[in-house]
Design an enzyme around this catalytic site. Sequence first.
Site, PDB file in Angstrom:
ATOM      1  N   TYR A   1      12.509  37.496  17.619  1.00 41.18           N
ATOM      2  CA  TYR A   1      13.849  37.487  17.017  1.00 41.18           C
ATOM      3  C   TYR A   1      14.455  36.090  17.115  1.00 41.18           C
ATOM      4  O   TYR A   1      14.944  35.525  16.130  1.00 41.18           O
ATOM      5  CB  TYR A   1      14.768  38.515  17.711  1.00 41.18           C
TER       6      TYR A   1
ATOM      7  N   SER B   1      22.257  31.907  16.403  1.00 37.77           N
ATOM      8  CA  SER B   1      22.523  32.502  17.710  1.00 37.77           C
ATOM      9  C   SER B   1      22.345  31.469  18.811  1.00 37.77           C
ATOM     10  O   SER B   1      21.533  30.537  18.692  1.00 37.77           O
ATOM     11  CB  SER B   1      21.528  33.656  17.929  1.00 37.77           C
TER      12      SER B   1
ATOM     13  N   LYS C   1      15.545  32.970  14.125  1.00 38.45           N
ATOM     14  CA  LYS C   1      16.804  32.210  13.983  1.00 38.45           C
ATOM     15  C   LYS C   1      16.513  30.717  14.011  1.00 38.45           C
ATOM     16  O   LYS C   1      17.024  29.945  13.189  1.00 38.45           O
ATOM     17  CB  LYS C   1      17.775  32.577  15.113  1.00 38.45           C
TER      18      LYS C   1
HETATM   19  P1  NAD Z   1      23.867  44.553  12.333  1.00 37.26           P
HETATM   20  O1  NAD Z   1      22.506  45.109  12.524  1.00 37.26           O
HETATM   21  O2  NAD Z   1      25.028  45.409  12.644  1.00 37.26           O
HETATM   22  O3  NAD Z   1      24.031  44.003  10.845  1.00 37.26           O
HETATM   23  C1  NAD Z   1      22.950  43.479  10.113  1.00 37.26           C
HETATM   24  C2  NAD Z   1      22.933  44.197   8.768  1.00 37.26           C
HETATM   25  O4  NAD Z   1      21.839  43.692   7.981  1.00 37.26           O
HETATM   26  C3  NAD Z   1      22.739  45.696   8.880  1.00 37.26           C
HETATM   27  O5  NAD Z   1      23.767  46.349   8.165  1.00 37.26           O
HETATM   28  C4  NAD Z   1      21.361  45.968   8.250  1.00 37.26           C
HETATM   29  O6  NAD Z   1      21.312  47.214   7.607  1.00 37.26           O
HETATM   30  C5  NAD Z   1      21.237  44.787   7.299  1.00 37.26           C
HETATM   31  N1  NAD Z   1      19.865  44.376   6.970  1.00 37.26           N
HETATM   32  C6  NAD Z   1      18.834  44.140   7.815  1.00 37.26           C
HETATM   33  N2  NAD Z   1      17.745  43.764   7.134  1.00 37.26           N
HETATM   34  C7  NAD Z   1      18.079  43.753   5.804  1.00 37.26           C
HETATM   35  C8  NAD Z   1      17.392  43.462   4.603  1.00 37.26           C
HETATM   36  N3  NAD Z   1      16.110  43.113   4.616  1.00 37.26           N
HETATM   37  N4  NAD Z   1      18.053  43.574   3.442  1.00 37.26           N
HETATM   38  C9  NAD Z   1      19.355  43.935   3.415  1.00 37.26           C
HETATM   39  N5  NAD Z   1      20.064  44.233   4.518  1.00 37.26           N
HETATM   40  C10 NAD Z   1      19.437  44.139   5.710  1.00 37.26           C
HETATM   41  O7  NAD Z   1      23.939  43.191  13.186  1.00 37.26           O
HETATM   42  P2  NAD Z   1      25.187  42.284  13.539  1.00 37.26           P
HETATM   43  O8  NAD Z   1      25.416  42.382  14.992  1.00 37.26           O
HETATM   44  O9  NAD Z   1      26.314  42.527  12.615  1.00 37.26           O
HETATM   45  O10 NAD Z   1      24.560  40.864  13.269  1.00 37.26           O
HETATM   46  C11 NAD Z   1      24.715  40.180  12.037  1.00 37.26           C
HETATM   47  C12 NAD Z   1      23.884  38.910  12.088  1.00 37.26           C
HETATM   48  O11 NAD Z   1      24.301  38.105  13.181  1.00 37.26           O
HETATM   49  C13 NAD Z   1      22.382  39.159  12.264  1.00 37.26           C
HETATM   50  O12 NAD Z   1      21.680  38.199  11.499  1.00 37.26           O
HETATM   51  C14 NAD Z   1      22.191  38.900  13.739  1.00 37.26           C
HETATM   52  O13 NAD Z   1      20.880  38.488  14.042  1.00 37.26           O
HETATM   53  C15 NAD Z   1      23.188  37.788  13.992  1.00 37.26           C
HETATM   54  N6  NAD Z   1      23.613  37.696  15.382  1.00 37.26           N
HETATM   55  C16 NAD Z   1      24.114  38.809  16.002  1.00 37.26           C
HETATM   56  C17 NAD Z   1      24.487  38.737  17.329  1.00 37.26           C
HETATM   57  C18 NAD Z   1      25.011  39.956  18.035  1.00 37.26           C
HETATM   58  O14 NAD Z   1      25.028  39.970  19.256  1.00 37.26           O
HETATM   59  N7  NAD Z   1      25.458  40.992  17.355  1.00 37.26           N
HETATM   60  C19 NAD Z   1      24.371  37.526  18.027  1.00 37.26           C
HETATM   61  C20 NAD Z   1      23.877  36.404  17.361  1.00 37.26           C
HETATM   62  C21 NAD Z   1      23.503  36.504  16.028  1.00 37.26           C
HETATM   63  C1  UD1 Z   2      21.100  39.050  23.945  1.00 39.67           C
HETATM   64  C2  UD1 Z   2      19.782  38.610  23.351  1.00 39.67           C
HETATM   65  C3  UD1 Z   2      19.980  37.355  22.539  1.00 39.67           C
HETATM   66  C4  UD1 Z   2      21.106  37.542  21.524  1.00 39.67           C
HETATM   67  C5  UD1 Z   2      22.355  37.927  22.299  1.00 39.67           C
HETATM   68  C6  UD1 Z   2      23.565  38.092  21.438  1.00 39.67           C
HETATM   69  C7  UD1 Z   2      18.138  39.376  25.046  1.00 39.67           C
HETATM   70  C8  UD1 Z   2      17.089  38.952  26.022  1.00 39.67           C
HETATM   71  N1  UD1 Z   2      18.824  38.373  24.412  1.00 39.67           N
HETATM   72  O1  UD1 Z   2      21.526  38.080  24.823  1.00 39.67           O
HETATM   73  O2  UD1 Z   2      18.789  37.010  21.872  1.00 39.67           O
HETATM   74  O3  UD1 Z   2      21.308  36.343  20.808  1.00 39.67           O
HETATM   75  O4  UD1 Z   2      22.093  39.160  22.960  1.00 39.67           O
HETATM   76  O5  UD1 Z   2      23.569  39.344  20.874  1.00 39.67           O
HETATM   77  O6  UD1 Z   2      18.347  40.545  24.806  1.00 39.67           O
HETATM   78  N2  UD1 Z   2      23.160  43.273  30.988  1.00 39.67           N
HETATM   79  C9  UD1 Z   2      23.137  44.176  32.027  1.00 39.67           C
HETATM   80  N3  UD1 Z   2      22.917  45.499  31.727  1.00 39.67           N
HETATM   81  C10 UD1 Z   2      22.724  45.953  30.463  1.00 39.67           C
HETATM   82  C11 UD1 Z   2      22.752  45.008  29.396  1.00 39.67           C
HETATM   83  C12 UD1 Z   2      22.968  43.675  29.698  1.00 39.67           C
HETATM   84  O7  UD1 Z   2      23.301  43.810  33.182  1.00 39.67           O
HETATM   85  O8  UD1 Z   2      22.498  47.162  30.275  1.00 39.67           O
HETATM   86  C13 UD1 Z   2      23.436  41.855  31.293  1.00 39.67           C
HETATM   87  C14 UD1 Z   2      22.323  40.901  30.895  1.00 39.67           C
HETATM   88  O9  UD1 Z   2      21.393  40.745  31.930  1.00 39.67           O
HETATM   89  C15 UD1 Z   2      23.125  39.611  30.611  1.00 39.67           C
HETATM   90  C16 UD1 Z   2      24.474  40.139  30.089  1.00 39.67           C
HETATM   91  O10 UD1 Z   2      24.569  41.489  30.544  1.00 39.67           O
HETATM   92  O11 UD1 Z   2      23.377  38.907  31.798  1.00 39.67           O
HETATM   93  C17 UD1 Z   2      24.576  40.125  28.575  1.00 39.67           C
HETATM   94  O12 UD1 Z   2      23.453  40.797  28.015  1.00 39.67           O
HETATM   95  P1  UD1 Z   2      23.320  41.110  26.454  1.00 39.67           P
HETATM   96  O13 UD1 Z   2      24.571  41.755  25.968  1.00 39.67           O
HETATM   97  O14 UD1 Z   2      22.036  41.839  26.245  1.00 39.67           O
HETATM   98  O15 UD1 Z   2      23.259  39.672  25.777  1.00 39.67           O
HETATM   99  P2  UD1 Z   2      22.306  38.415  26.126  1.00 39.67           P
HETATM  100  O16 UD1 Z   2      21.298  38.729  27.135  1.00 39.67           O
HETATM  101  O17 UD1 Z   2      23.186  37.248  26.363  1.00 39.67           O
END
Ligand code: NAD
Ligand code: UD1
Length: 340
Positions: free
Chosen positions: A150, A125, A154
């Site tokens: 969290y 991330s 990562k």
């Molecule tokens: P998500 O929660 O939709 O998917 C994660 C999946 O992992 C879920 O289906 C959950 O049931 C499963 N899981 C969690 N712990 C587990 C375990 N111990 N064993 C087996 N399954 C398990 O999240 P996502 O948004 O699809 O994210 C996927 C990955 O990308 C995650 O590692 C997340 O941290 C990373 N990531 C997500 C974002 C984002 O904004 N969505 C941003 C940066 C990184």
């Molecule tokens: C968040 C996570 C980050 C993760 C990333 C991607 C936090 C502090 N950080 O980042 O660890 O890697 O998501 O999934 O949560 N915002 C509003 N109103 C809302 C929600 C968000 O104004 O109700 C604003 C936030 O202040 C920010 C932007 O929208 O400026 C994006 O927010 P968000 O979607 O939560 O992502 P990040 O903060 O970038």
Amino acid sequence: MNILVTGGAGFIGSHTLIELYKAGHTAVVVDNLSNSNPVALQRVAEIIGIPEIPFYKVDIRDREGLEGVFAKHKLDACIHFAGLKAVGESVEKPWEYYENNIGGTLTLVDVMRRHGCKNIIFSSSATVYGDPVEIPITENCPKGQCTNPYGWTKSMLEQVLMDIQKADPEWNVVLLRYFNPVGAHQSGRIGENPNGIPNNLMPYITQVAVGKRKELGVFGNDYPTPDGTGVRDYIHVVDLANAHVCALQAIGRHCGIGIYNVGTGHGYSVLDMVKAFIRVNGVDVPYSIKPRRAGDIATCYCNPSKAKAELGWEAKYGIDDMVRDSWHWQSQNPDGYPEK
Ligand code: NAD
Ligand code: UD1
């Protein structure tokens, strides 16, 4: 290749399955369903046009469960999405986050290497950069202080995987640092389905638009950005999914360690996103300005040119596609997936 997709029932995993099959790969999904619904996998199979995706309800901390999967399937690589991802919850429950994300990954990679599967793509991330020292962020930007457990999971897991690769060069480790994934598959059949009150911006916007929440709180309008609201690099989840397919090609070329930013390189503010959503979808999104959210930074967007040069990947979708597809999913599935 035949790919183990951990966390494949989740938001990014489910979208990646479709792109994997489109590119000629096959997949086996392992997910404990702690934050997902098996209906997503049924819909993925329908979109791909196959009867079902091989699926095991197994926790990645469950060594025997994983052994059983490797005994049944010849697996060439793992795309490792499984993990807990709620930033606020990780502050309340640090032990659970370290145990699940780090403990689970250690067990997974141990089982992988015992079975001779030494190729992994890890979901990292932008959070590993902390408050970045340069914008746009390149991969040379030093990693920073994370503001929550969290983020540390990562950052630490990146180190763990790189150390494992250094000790045993048969490994290929690709760390994909995602920026802000939004959007949904164009079919509107799968999408982001957060539990409870959404933490992230886009699902909050769509839930306001669909009438489930009264108004969006905009967290601060006094940042040093063009309109005072936070700027982020939003990336369409289908583009993000395709970055994994491109990363598999790098693994096929035996890349060793590869670290890539996965974003568009464009920064949009909170109000840019709200205005684009209203303009493209013709629905209102009431909002009001609230105080800043603890731990937020002003601006975060990347320079994605390394992924283009080395993986041949670049984002195809723009802000209008992102807001359209997010709304298409939410408006067709106002309550997310049906009960499991
Ligand atoms: P998500 O929660 O939709 O998917 C994660 C999946 O992992 C879920 O289906 C959950 O049931 C499963 N899981 C969690 N712990 C587990 C375990 N111990 N064993 C087996 N399954 C398990 O999240 P996502 O948004 O699809 O994210 C996927 C990955 O990308 C995650 O590692 C997340 O941290 C990373 N990531 C997500 C974002 C984002 O904004 N969505 C941003 C940066 C990184
Ligand atoms: C968040 C996570 C980050 C993760 C990333 C991607 C936090 C502090 N950080 O980042 O660890 O890697 O998501 O999934 O949560 N915002 C509003 N109103 C809302 C929600 C968000 O104004 O109700 C604003 C936030 O202040 C920010 C932007 O929208 O400026 C994006 O927010 P968000 O979607 O939560 O992502 P990040 O903060 O970038």
